[in-house]
Design a protein around this motif. Structure first.
Motif, PDB file in Angstrom:
ATOM      1  N   LYS A 158       0.808  -1.230   0.000  1.00  0.00           N
ATOM      2  CA  LYS A 158       0.000   0.000   0.000  1.00  0.00           C
ATOM      3  C   LYS A 158       0.839   1.276   0.000  1.00  0.00           C
ATOM      4  O   LYS A 158       0.301   2.375  -0.073  1.00  0.00           O
ATOM      5  CB  LYS A 158      -0.941   0.019   1.211  1.00  0.00           C
ATOM      6  CG  LYS A 158      -1.843  -1.211   1.351  1.00  0.00           C
ATOM      7  CD  LYS A 158      -2.860  -1.289   0.230  1.00  0.00           C
ATOM      8  CE  LYS A 158      -3.502  -2.660   0.145  1.00  0.00           C
ATOM      9  NZ  LYS A 158      -4.861  -2.728   0.602  1.00  0.00           N
ATOM     10  N   ILE A 159       2.157   1.142   0.090  1.00  0.00           N
ATOM     11  CA  ILE A 159       3.006   2.340   0.117  1.00  0.00           C
ATOM     12  C   ILE A 159       3.070   2.985  -1.271  1.00  0.00           C
ATOM     13  O   ILE A 159       3.263   2.294  -2.272  1.00  0.00           O
ATOM     14  CB  ILE A 159       4.426   1.986   0.617  1.00  0.00           C
ATOM     15  CG1 ILE A 159       4.371   1.560   2.088  1.00  0.00           C
ATOM     16  CG2 ILE A 159       5.383   3.182   0.459  1.00  0.00           C
ATOM     17  CD1 ILE A 159       5.693   1.045   2.643  1.00  0.00           C
ATOM     18  N   THR A 160       2.860   4.309  -1.310  1.00  0.00           N
ATOM     19  CA  THR A 160       3.005   5.074  -2.558  1.00  0.00           C
ATOM     20  C   THR A 160       3.898   6.273  -2.254  1.00  0.00           C
ATOM     21  O   THR A 160       4.331   6.468  -1.120  1.00  0.00           O
ATOM     22  CB  THR A 160       1.641   5.620  -3.066  1.00  0.00           C
ATOM     23  OG1 THR A 160       1.232   6.682  -2.186  1.00  0.00           O
ATOM     24  CG2 THR A 160       0.563   4.555  -3.093  1.00  0.00           C
ATOM     25  N   SER A 161       4.104   7.104  -3.264  1.00  0.00           N
ATOM     26  CA  SER A 161       4.940   8.295  -3.040  1.00  0.00           C
ATOM     27  C   SER A 161       4.264   9.267  -2.075  1.00  0.00           C
ATOM     28  O   SER A 161       4.897  10.192  -1.559  1.00  0.00           O
ATOM     29  CB  SER A 161       5.228   8.989  -4.372  1.00  0.00           C
ATOM     30  OG  SER A 161       3.999   9.331  -4.983  1.00  0.00           O
ATOM     31  N   LYS A 162       2.966   9.084  -1.843  1.00  0.00           N
ATOM     32  CA  LYS A 162       2.242   9.996  -0.937  1.00  0.00           C
ATOM     33  C   LYS A 162       2.215   9.512   0.499  1.00  0.00           C
ATOM     34  O   LYS A 162       1.789  10.255   1.397  1.00  0.00           O
ATOM     35  CB  LYS A 162       0.792  10.141  -1.407  1.00  0.00           C
ATOM     36  CG  LYS A 162       0.659  10.822  -2.752  1.00  0.00           C
ATOM     37  CD  LYS A 162      -0.810  10.916  -3.115  1.00  0.00           C
ATOM     38  CE  LYS A 162      -0.994  11.788  -4.345  1.00  0.00           C
ATOM     39  NZ  LYS A 162      -2.397  11.813  -4.761  1.00  0.00           N
ATOM     40  N   THR A 163       2.630   8.283   0.735  1.00  0.00           N
ATOM     41  CA  THR A 163       2.535   7.736   2.095  1.00  0.00           C
ATOM     42  C   THR A 163       3.469   8.474   3.037  1.00  0.00           C
ATOM     43  O   THR A 163       4.646   8.663   2.722  1.00  0.00           O
ATOM     44  CB  THR A 163       2.895   6.232   2.088  1.00  0.00           C
ATOM     45  OG1 THR A 163       2.145   5.596   1.056  1.00  0.00           O
ATOM     46  CG2 THR A 163       2.562   5.595   3.425  1.00  0.00           C
ATOM     47  N   LYS A 164       2.943   8.871   4.192  1.00  0.00           N
ATOM     48  CA  LYS A 164       3.758   9.604   5.167  1.00  0.00           C
ATOM     49  C   LYS A 164       3.884   8.879   6.501  1.00  0.00           C
ATOM     50  O   LYS A 164       4.814   9.129   7.258  1.00  0.00           O
ATOM     51  CB  LYS A 164       3.140  10.984   5.434  1.00  0.00           C
ATOM     52  CG  LYS A 164       3.389  11.998   4.351  1.00  0.00           C
ATOM     53  CD  LYS A 164       4.816  12.550   4.406  1.00  0.00           C
ATOM     54  CE  LYS A 164       5.230  13.209   3.117  1.00  0.00           C
ATOM     55  NZ  LYS A 164       4.338  14.279   2.692  1.00  0.00           N
ATOM     56  N   ALA A 165       2.891   8.042   6.813  1.00  0.00           N
ATOM     57  CA  ALA A 165       2.907   7.423   8.142  1.00  0.00           C
ATOM     58  C   ALA A 165       2.127   6.118   8.137  1.00  0.00           C
ATOM     59  O   ALA A 165       1.330   5.855   7.224  1.00  0.00           O
ATOM     60  CB  ALA A 165       2.309   8.377   9.176  1.00  0.00           C
ATOM     61  N   ILE A 166       2.402   5.323   9.164  1.00  0.00           N
ATOM     62  CA  ILE A 166       1.665   4.077   9.400  1.00  0.00           C
ATOM     63  C   ILE A 166       1.105   4.172  10.817  1.00  0.00           C
ATOM     64  O   ILE A 166       1.849   4.484  11.754  1.00  0.00           O
ATOM     65  CB  ILE A 166       2.611   2.850   9.330  1.00  0.00           C
ATOM     66  CG1 ILE A 166       3.349   2.799   7.993  1.00  0.00           C
ATOM     67  CG2 ILE A 166       1.840   1.558   9.585  1.00  0.00           C
ATOM     68  CD1 ILE A 166       4.560   1.843   8.006  1.00  0.00           C
ATOM     69  N   VAL A 167      -0.189   3.907  10.942  1.00  0.00           N
ATOM     70  CA  VAL A 167      -0.761   3.776  12.291  1.00  0.00           C
ATOM     71  C   VAL A 167      -0.959   2.284  12.519  1.00  0.00           C
ATOM     72  O   VAL A 167      -1.833   1.665  11.905  1.00  0.00           O
ATOM     73  CB  VAL A 167      -2.113   4.516  12.438  1.00  0.00           C
ATOM     74  CG1 VAL A 167      -2.702   4.277  13.836  1.00  0.00           C
ATOM     75  CG2 VAL A 167      -1.954   6.013  12.184  1.00  0.00           C
ATOM     76  N   VAL A 168      -0.123   1.711  13.360  1.00  0.00           N
ATOM     77  CA  VAL A 168      -0.219   0.271  13.610  1.00  0.00           C
ATOM     78  C   VAL A 168      -0.909   0.071  14.957  1.00  0.00           C
ATOM     79  O   VAL A 168      -0.607   0.753  15.928  1.00  0.00           O
ATOM     80  CB  VAL A 168       1.185  -0.399  13.539  1.00  0.00           C
ATOM     81  CG1 VAL A 168       2.176   0.262  14.449  1.00  0.00           C
ATOM     82  CG2 VAL A 168       1.093  -1.886  13.867  1.00  0.00           C
ATOM     83  N   VAL A 169      -1.875  -0.837  14.972  1.00  0.00           N
ATOM     84  CA  VAL A 169      -2.685  -1.066  16.179  1.00  0.00           C
ATOM     85  C   VAL A 169      -2.325  -2.437  16.755  1.00  0.00           C
ATOM     86  O   VAL A 169      -2.388  -3.438  16.046  1.00  0.00           O
ATOM     87  CB  VAL A 169      -4.191  -1.039  15.835  1.00  0.00           C
ATOM     88  CG1 VAL A 169      -5.024  -1.117  17.119  1.00  0.00           C
ATOM     89  CG2 VAL A 169      -4.550   0.191  15.028  1.00  0.00           C
ATOM     90  N   HIS A 170      -1.967  -2.466  18.018  1.00  0.00           N
ATOM     91  CA  HIS A 170      -1.692  -3.747  18.686  1.00  0.00           C
ATOM     92  C   HIS A 170      -3.034  -4.274  19.198  1.00  0.00           C
ATOM     93  O   HIS A 170      -3.374  -4.132  20.373  1.00  0.00           O
ATOM     94  CB  HIS A 170      -0.690  -3.551  19.821  1.00  0.00           C
ATOM     95  CG  HIS A 170       0.573  -2.878  19.385  1.00  0.00           C
ATOM     96  ND1 HIS A 170       1.453  -3.474  18.499  1.00  0.00           N
ATOM     97  CD2 HIS A 170       1.103  -1.663  19.681  1.00  0.00           C
ATOM     98  CE1 HIS A 170       2.472  -2.650  18.296  1.00  0.00           C
ATOM     99  NE2 HIS A 170       2.277  -1.552  18.993  1.00  0.00           N
TER     100      HIS A 170
END
Ligand code: PLP
Length: 428
Positions: A139-151
């Motif tokens: 899902k990473i593109t040139s616009k990706t800035k962050a990942i919100v990962v949920v435990h």
């Protein structure tokens, strides 16, 4: 005795289960200390000493940071506020994409929209239900800035791989640790593994202050920005001498002195509560592992804190649907005292995959569809694993916590085992 309650037999359990309440004398005394002081909150929204809040808030932050071995803790009035503060501090804005989980409380996916960025959903792991490094990478593109990962449910995500991706693509990692205070990944507490960790202190969580949250970080720049966004940044930046004005839009996301005082006592109770949950969880895992149509979620290389305990059910091995199986389990058991209207807390699926919410289906957050471009993919089927887990396999219960006694836990086990041993009776 072996006739299932659902089919007219006797229930395994007739009395209600005791409710979870870890508020005691310590919290009462802490509240009275604040009441006696008359200072229920001390924040001021300007560049003055009280910009950082009162003695209880600052002591709570120090103790929280100490417990987590994090350089900074920023107390906020909820995890939802914390996620907004965290994304704001990372400079997230219009045109950016943030990779999120479809299997979480809605705010984990909607928080980017507050800063006019759009969420992109990654799929989950079928063992621990957190988003996978493989799906994130896709899902990473040139616009990706962050990942919100949920435990999610208290089980840590694959943080080494996720951090490696973040490093490779220059992304921020925000951990939503609302359900995972005191969960560990390779010996380190979750919430301190990414750039920012966000905890919840709402009534339903392991420890609580009614409402509340905490953000942890080892990055002083991010801590500073979070403190600003929490407390009227726009009115503070000038006197504070801040050069950067991006996202310096202030809110009031401040925790009160009363809540902070309660939080200080609650934090001391966290480890005992988690040990109790881990011990109970082990008993269910041991009792249910004999059935080939059930898979327990055992965390191998990580320490699970069991916000709730989740399992998987394989209908193809029994010919009985998950819903029927759970209906039969519920019939053997009883609700929790004070929460009778919620029924027996054994649930099929967790939350409907979040991309199916109307906001994403209709791509409408603000006026005229802003900030969606219309090209986002939120169709049913985009994350097949989460849909398989939600609609077919996953189930969870809320019978893994204090003050359940050995007898209570044994009743729950007896209920499950009775249904499992007689599952053939449900096949008609
Ligand atoms: C509870 C929860 C939240 C929201 O927490 P609040 O403190 O109620 O805002 C966010 N994410 C997850 C995974 C949660 O469980």
């Amino acid at each position: 005795m072996s006739k299932l309650a659902l089919l007219g037999g006797n229930k395994v359990r007739k009395t209600l289960f005791p409710k979870y309440n870890n508020i005691g004398k310590e919290e009462k005394d802490a509240v009275m200390r604040v009441m006696d002081s008359g200072v229920l909150s001390k924040y001021l929204g300007g560049w003055v000493d009280d910009f950082y809040g009162g003695v209880e808030v600052q002591a709570f932050e120090k103790e929280w940071a100490g417990y987590y071995n994090a350089a900074h803790a920023v107390a906020v009035n909820s995890n939802s506020s914390g996620l907004q503060v965290a994304l704001g501090a990372c400079g997230i804005g219009y045109g950016d994409e943030v990779i999120v989980s479809p299997y979480s409380m809605s705010i984990s996916a909607s928080a980017p929209l507050v800063w006019n960025a759009v969420p992109v959903f990654a799929d989950i792991d079928e063992n621990h239900f957190c988003i996978t490094p493989g799906s994130i990478k896709e899902k990473i593109t040139s616009k990706t800035k962050a990942i919100v990962v949920v435990h999610i449910h208290g089980c840590p995500a694959d943080m080494d791989e996720i951090n490696a991706l973040a490093k490779e693509y220059n992304l921020y990692v925000i951990e939503d640790a609302a359900q995972a205070p005191g969960s560990f990944y390779k010996g380190k507490p979750v919430g301190t593994l990414g750039d920012i960790g966000v905890f919840s202190l709402n009534y339903h969580k392991h420890i609580h202050t009614g409402e509340g949250g905490v953000c942890t970080t080892n990055n002083p720049g991010l801590a500073n920005k979070m403190q600003l966004i929490r407390n009227h940044a726009e009115a503070v930046v000038e006197n504070k001498g801040e050069k950067e004005l991006e996202n310096m839009i202030g809110f009031n996301m401040r925790l009160t002195e009363i809540q902070a005082a309660i939080g200080r006592e609650q934090l001391k109770k966290l480890e005992d509560e988690i040990a109790i949950r881990q011990n109970i969880a082990r008993q269910y895992n041991d009792a249910l592992s004999q059935f080939d149509f059930i898979k327990t979620t055992e965390a191998v290389d990580r320490v699970h804190s069991y916000y709730v305990q989740s399992f998987k059910y394989y209908e193809e091995k029994t010919g009985v649907s998950r819903e029927k199986f759970l209906e039969a389990v519920r019939a053997e058991l009883t609700p929790v005292e004070g929460r009778e209207n919620e029924g027996v807390p054994v649930y099929g699926g967790y939350v409907r995959p979040l991309y199916l919410l109307p906001m994403f289906q209709k791509k409408r957050a603000y006026k005229n569809g802003f900030p969606f471009t219309g090209k986002e993919k939120y169709d049913k089927g985009i994350c097949p694993v989460v849909e398989d887990m939600h609609y077919k396999k996953l189930w969870f219960h809320d019978f893994t916590r204090s003050p359940l006694t050995g007898r209570d836990v044994q009743d729950v086990i007896d209920g499950y085992v009775k249904v499992c041993e007689n599952i053939g009776d449900l096949r008609k």
